[in-house]
Design a protein around this motif. Structure first.
Motif, PDB file in Angstrom:
ATOM      1  N   LYS A 230      31.548  48.719  40.338  1.00 12.46           N
ATOM      2  CA  LYS A 230      31.952  47.808  41.336  1.00 12.46           C
ATOM      3  C   LYS A 230      33.467  47.662  40.900  1.00 12.46           C
ATOM      4  O   LYS A 230      34.304  47.204  42.001  1.00 12.46           O
ATOM      5  CB  LYS A 230      31.317  46.659  41.565  1.00 12.46           C
ATOM      6  CG  LYS A 230      29.876  46.748  41.976  1.00 12.46           C
ATOM      7  CD  LYS A 230      29.101  45.340  42.278  1.00 12.46           C
ATOM      8  CE  LYS A 230      27.686  45.699  42.891  1.00 12.46           C
ATOM      9  NZ  LYS A 230      26.903  44.343  42.924  1.00 12.46           N
ATOM     10  N   ILE A 231      33.916  47.627  39.499  1.00 12.86           N
ATOM     11  CA  ILE A 231      35.133  47.314  39.320  1.00 12.86           C
ATOM     12  C   ILE A 231      35.948  48.445  38.941  1.00 12.86           C
ATOM     13  O   ILE A 231      37.209  48.275  38.333  1.00 12.86           O
ATOM     14  CB  ILE A 231      35.229  46.159  38.307  1.00 12.86           C
ATOM     15  CG1 ILE A 231      34.481  46.496  37.009  1.00 12.86           C
ATOM     16  CG2 ILE A 231      34.591  44.957  39.025  1.00 12.86           C
ATOM     17  CD1 ILE A 231      34.653  45.685  35.677  1.00 12.86           C
ATOM     18  N   SER A 232      35.396  49.644  39.163  1.00  9.81           N
ATOM     19  CA  SER A 232      36.045  50.972  38.727  1.00  9.81           C
ATOM     20  C   SER A 232      36.558  51.786  39.817  1.00  9.81           C
ATOM     21  O   SER A 232      35.938  51.797  40.740  1.00  9.81           O
ATOM     22  CB  SER A 232      35.416  51.725  37.466  1.00  9.81           C
ATOM     23  OG  SER A 232      34.444  52.171  38.184  1.00  9.81           O
ATOM     24  N   GLY A 233      37.288  52.436  39.575  1.00  4.52           N
ATOM     25  CA  GLY A 233      38.078  53.076  40.871  1.00  4.52           C
ATOM     26  C   GLY A 233      37.411  54.814  40.789  1.00  4.52           C
ATOM     27  O   GLY A 233      36.747  55.049  39.697  1.00  4.52           O
ATOM     28  N   GLN A 234      37.934  55.766  41.545  1.00  2.00           N
ATOM     29  CA  GLN A 234      37.463  57.094  41.526  1.00  2.00           C
ATOM     30  C   GLN A 234      37.850  57.795  40.253  1.00  2.00           C
ATOM     31  O   GLN A 234      37.004  58.707  39.774  1.00  2.00           O
ATOM     32  CB  GLN A 234      37.888  57.714  42.715  1.00  2.00           C
ATOM     33  CG  GLN A 234      37.479  57.107  44.180  1.00  2.00           C
ATOM     34  CD  GLN A 234      36.120  57.166  44.388  1.00  2.00           C
ATOM     35  OE1 GLN A 234      35.205  58.214  43.729  1.00  2.00           O
ATOM     36  NE2 GLN A 234      35.574  56.299  45.135  1.00  2.00           N
ATOM     37  N   CYS A 235      38.855  57.214  39.780  1.00  4.58           N
ATOM     38  CA  CYS A 235      39.294  57.951  38.279  1.00  4.58           C
ATOM     39  C   CYS A 235      38.425  57.358  37.230  1.00  4.58           C
ATOM     40  O   CYS A 235      38.474  58.102  35.873  1.00  4.58           O
ATOM     41  CB  CYS A 235      40.615  57.578  38.186  1.00  4.58           C
ATOM     42  SG  CYS A 235      40.958  55.643  38.145  1.00  4.58           S
ATOM     43  N   GLY A 236      37.572  56.324  37.476  1.00  3.42           N
ATOM     44  CA  GLY A 236      36.721  56.193  36.245  1.00  3.42           C
ATOM     45  C   GLY A 236      37.205  54.812  35.528  1.00  3.42           C
ATOM     46  O   GLY A 236      36.777  54.705  34.456  1.00  3.42           O
ATOM     47  N   ARG A 237      38.491  54.467  35.698  1.00  2.69           N
ATOM     48  CA  ARG A 237      39.288  53.340  35.198  1.00  2.69           C
ATOM     49  C   ARG A 237      38.920  51.963  36.104  1.00  2.69           C
ATOM     50  O   ARG A 237      38.842  52.124  37.340  1.00  2.69           O
ATOM     51  CB  ARG A 237      40.543  53.808  34.731  1.00  2.69           C
ATOM     52  CG  ARG A 237      40.843  55.031  33.735  1.00  2.69           C
ATOM     53  CD  ARG A 237      40.386  54.451  32.317  1.00  2.69           C
ATOM     54  NE  ARG A 237      40.493  55.610  31.275  1.00  2.69           N
ATOM     55  CZ  ARG A 237      39.757  56.609  31.240  1.00  2.69           C
ATOM     56  NH1 ARG A 237      38.564  56.742  31.867  1.00  2.69           N
ATOM     57  NH2 ARG A 237      40.205  57.712  30.164  1.00  2.69           N
ATOM     58  N   LEU A 238      39.438  50.892  35.529  1.00  3.70           N
ATOM     59  CA  LEU A 238      39.395  49.872  36.120  1.00  3.70           C
ATOM     60  C   LEU A 238      40.374  49.827  37.605  1.00  3.70           C
ATOM     61  O   LEU A 238      41.613  50.604  37.354  1.00  3.70           O
ATOM     62  CB  LEU A 238      39.758  48.629  35.543  1.00  3.70           C
ATOM     63  CG  LEU A 238      39.236  48.104  34.303  1.00  3.70           C
ATOM     64  CD1 LEU A 238      39.603  47.146  33.286  1.00  3.70           C
ATOM     65  CD2 LEU A 238      37.847  47.714  34.832  1.00  3.70           C
ATOM     66  N   LEU A 239      40.109  49.277  38.561  1.00  2.00           N
ATOM     67  CA  LEU A 239      40.681  49.298  39.732  1.00  2.00           C
ATOM     68  C   LEU A 239      42.192  48.495  39.438  1.00  2.00           C
ATOM     69  O   LEU A 239      42.397  47.510  39.147  1.00  2.00           O
ATOM     70  CB  LEU A 239      39.952  48.520  40.968  1.00  2.00           C
ATOM     71  CG  LEU A 239      38.845  48.996  41.613  1.00  2.00           C
ATOM     72  CD1 LEU A 239      37.820  47.981  42.091  1.00  2.00           C
ATOM     73  CD2 LEU A 239      38.967  50.470  42.359  1.00  2.00           C
ATOM     74  N   CYS A 240      43.208  49.355  40.132  1.00  2.00           N
ATOM     75  CA  CYS A 240      44.698  49.001  39.991  1.00  2.00           C
ATOM     76  C   CYS A 240      44.725  47.648  40.803  1.00  2.00           C
ATOM     77  O   CYS A 240      45.374  46.338  40.249  1.00  2.00           O
ATOM     78  CB  CYS A 240      45.512  49.830  40.649  1.00  2.00           C
ATOM     79  SG  CYS A 240      45.705  51.414  39.445  1.00  2.00           S
ATOM     80  N   CYS A 241      44.044  47.375  41.623  1.00  2.00           N
ATOM     81  CA  CYS A 241      44.285  46.050  42.620  1.00  2.00           C
ATOM     82  C   CYS A 241      43.901  44.712  41.842  1.00  2.00           C
ATOM     83  O   CYS A 241      44.067  43.675  42.392  1.00  2.00           O
ATOM     84  CB  CYS A 241      43.412  46.293  43.816  1.00  2.00           C
ATOM     85  SG  CYS A 241      41.570  46.765  43.858  1.00  2.00           S
ATOM     86  N   LEU A 242      43.094  44.941  40.731  1.00  2.00           N
ATOM     87  CA  LEU A 242      42.479  43.928  39.948  1.00  2.00           C
ATOM     88  C   LEU A 242      43.899  43.160  39.412  1.00  2.00           C
ATOM     89  O   LEU A 242      43.758  41.750  39.174  1.00  2.00           O
ATOM     90  CB  LEU A 242      41.502  44.137  38.708  1.00  2.00           C
ATOM     91  CG  LEU A 242      40.418  44.654  38.947  1.00  2.00           C
ATOM     92  CD1 LEU A 242      39.566  45.078  37.708  1.00  2.00           C
ATOM     93  CD2 LEU A 242      39.462  43.892  39.779  1.00  2.00           C
ATOM     94  N   SER A 243      44.944  43.750  39.156  1.00  2.00           N
ATOM     95  CA  SER A 243      46.143  43.004  38.649  1.00  2.00           C
ATOM     96  C   SER A 243      47.051  42.397  39.629  1.00  2.00           C
ATOM     97  O   SER A 243      47.953  41.624  39.351  1.00  2.00           O
ATOM     98  CB  SER A 243      46.812  44.278  37.812  1.00  2.00           C
ATOM     99  OG  SER A 243      47.554  45.006  38.767  1.00  2.00           O
ATOM    100  N   TYR A 244      46.756  42.809  40.910  1.00  2.00           N
ATOM    101  CA  TYR A 244      47.670  42.259  42.065  1.00  2.00           C
ATOM    102  C   TYR A 244      47.849  40.656  41.927  1.00  2.00           C
ATOM    103  O   TYR A 244      48.592  39.974  42.191  1.00  2.00           O
ATOM    104  CB  TYR A 244      47.469  42.839  43.236  1.00  2.00           C
ATOM    105  CG  TYR A 244      47.427  44.275  43.433  1.00  2.00           C
ATOM    106  CD1 TYR A 244      48.556  44.854  42.298  1.00  2.00           C
ATOM    107  CD2 TYR A 244      47.096  45.310  44.210  1.00  2.00           C
ATOM    108  CE1 TYR A 244      48.729  46.274  42.461  1.00  2.00           C
ATOM    109  CE2 TYR A 244      47.347  46.490  44.431  1.00  2.00           C
ATOM    110  CZ  TYR A 244      48.318  47.102  43.522  1.00  2.00           C
ATOM    111  OH  TYR A 244      48.561  48.516  43.498  1.00  2.00           O
ATOM    112  N   GLU A 245      46.359  40.167  41.885  1.00  2.00           N
ATOM    113  CA  GLU A 245      46.184  38.696  42.310  1.00  2.00           C
ATOM    114  C   GLU A 245      46.082  38.038  40.872  1.00  2.00           C
ATOM    115  O   GLU A 245      45.583  36.661  40.962  1.00  2.00           O
ATOM    116  CB  GLU A 245      45.049  38.575  43.213  1.00  2.00           C
ATOM    117  CG  GLU A 245      45.240  38.971  44.640  1.00  2.00           C
ATOM    118  CD  GLU A 245      44.112  38.859  45.703  1.00  2.00           C
ATOM    119  OE1 GLU A 245      43.226  38.224  45.078  1.00  2.00           O
ATOM    120  OE2 GLU A 245      44.547  38.981  46.888  1.00  2.00           O
ATOM    121  N   CYS A 246      46.112  38.535  39.668  1.00  2.00           N
ATOM    122  CA  CYS A 246      45.538  38.107  38.244  1.00  2.00           C
ATOM    123  C   CYS A 246      46.490  36.759  38.231  1.00  2.00           C
ATOM    124  O   CYS A 246      45.785  35.708  37.812  1.00  2.00           O
ATOM    125  CB  CYS A 246      45.825  38.961  37.531  1.00  2.00           C
ATOM    126  SG  CYS A 246      45.429  38.553  35.620  1.00  2.00           S
TER     127      CYS A 246
END
Length: 310
Positions: A230-246
């Protein structure tokens, strides 16, 4: 820790740190006193979806969105498309800013279209040569530089690849300099693009190519599921959008009581089990079994760093 985390951890005991794709200790510092050139433009290299910040010479014509310019890149001089002015650059290092050489001419556009057609045939030739040499390589993109006789081949692989013989074959075919670049999974997603779990184009491809550092702590701060699917993207790494509202969540939590805090209320000892920064509500479980949901505005922090409920 909230009930959401406790009930939603991966059952396969996956090491979530493997989803992180950066080392905080290696991040370069930004010179906060640096004065950015004015005007400063953001341009995009179409073949890699890479953004480049550019300054222009004195008395240079004003650039508009959609204009094509010739700029120096890490591989050589090439064409880039202007996205617009960057009035408030954030996190841009002085060394990353390049100077625009000139605006693209009609001759440049004609040559660019010819090279794009050539890239399609080069893609097929590369794959044929890889099969002949039996190499474990996945070709991602091919690009011919506009102003230099040089071909770039971007590929991904799970292992290190000895491609020296492959390069010799490619040189004999194209009669120019050949450069092979092995890229990671996040770079591959940025170049190829696609749709994320949200149904929108990848952030790294359509919004920002900076590939911002993302950590598991960001998911925890936002009360998100710690399920890797649920928290990883198609690349297999953490979703980039997690950093936007951090940053917003981190600031909001400073005004809220922490989870796990024990507080005496209505004649009973309660423990805070969940804090929701978005709804500004706090859930508490009492020793008498009561479960209360209270607006965060009723909590007040005293001078002794103790919390109370008004």
């Amino acid at each position: 820790m909230s009930d959401i985390f406790e009930n939603d951890i991966d059952s396969e005991n996956i090491d979530l740190s493997q989803l992180e794709d950066y080392s905080p200790s290696k991040e370069e510092k930004i010179d906060e006193n640096f004065v950015y050139p004015n005007p400063l433009y953001l341009v995009k290299l179409e073949y890699s979806s890479e953004g480049v910040y550019c300054s222009v010479p004195k008395n240079f014509p004003v650039l508009k969105k959609g204009d094509a310019v010739i700029i120096p890149t890490r591989y050589g001089k090439d064409m880039a498309m202007v996205l617009g002015k960057s009035n408030h650059p954030v996190g841009v290092k002085p060394s990353e800013i390049v100077n625009v050489e000139r605006k693209a001419s009609d001759a440049d556009f004609l040559k660019y279209r010819e090279l794009v057609a050539k890239e399609e045939s080069a893609f097929k030739i590369f794959k044929e040569k890889v099969e002949i040499h039996k190499l474990d390589m996945k070709l991602v993109a091919v690009h011919f530089l506009l102003e230099e006789p040089k071909a770039l081949f971007f590929f991904s692989s799970d292992n290190r690849v000895d491609f020296r013989e492959l390069v010799k074959d490619l040189v004999s075919v194209f009669k120019m300099r050949i450069e092979l670049r092995q890229i990671g999974v996040r770079d591959e997603s940025r170049i190829t693009g696609g749709l994320g779990v949200c149904g929108r184009p990848y952030c790294c491809h359509s919004i920002c190519d900076r590939l911002p550092p993302v950590s598991i702590r960001m998911a925890k701060d936002q009360n998100l599921s710690l399920n890797s699917m649920k928290i990883s993207g198609q690349c297999g790494r953490l979703l980039c959008c997690l950093s936007y509202e951090c940053n917003w969540y981190q600031e909001a939590r400073k005004t809220l009581p922490p989870e796990g805090l024990h507080i005496f209320y209505d004649g009973t000892q309660f423990r805070i089990i969940d804090v929701n920064p978005l709804t500004r509500t706090v859930k508490m479980l009492g020793e008498d079994g009561r479960l209360l949901e209270i607006p965060a505005k009723r909590f007040e922090k005293e001078n002794s760093n103790r919390w109370k409920i008004n």
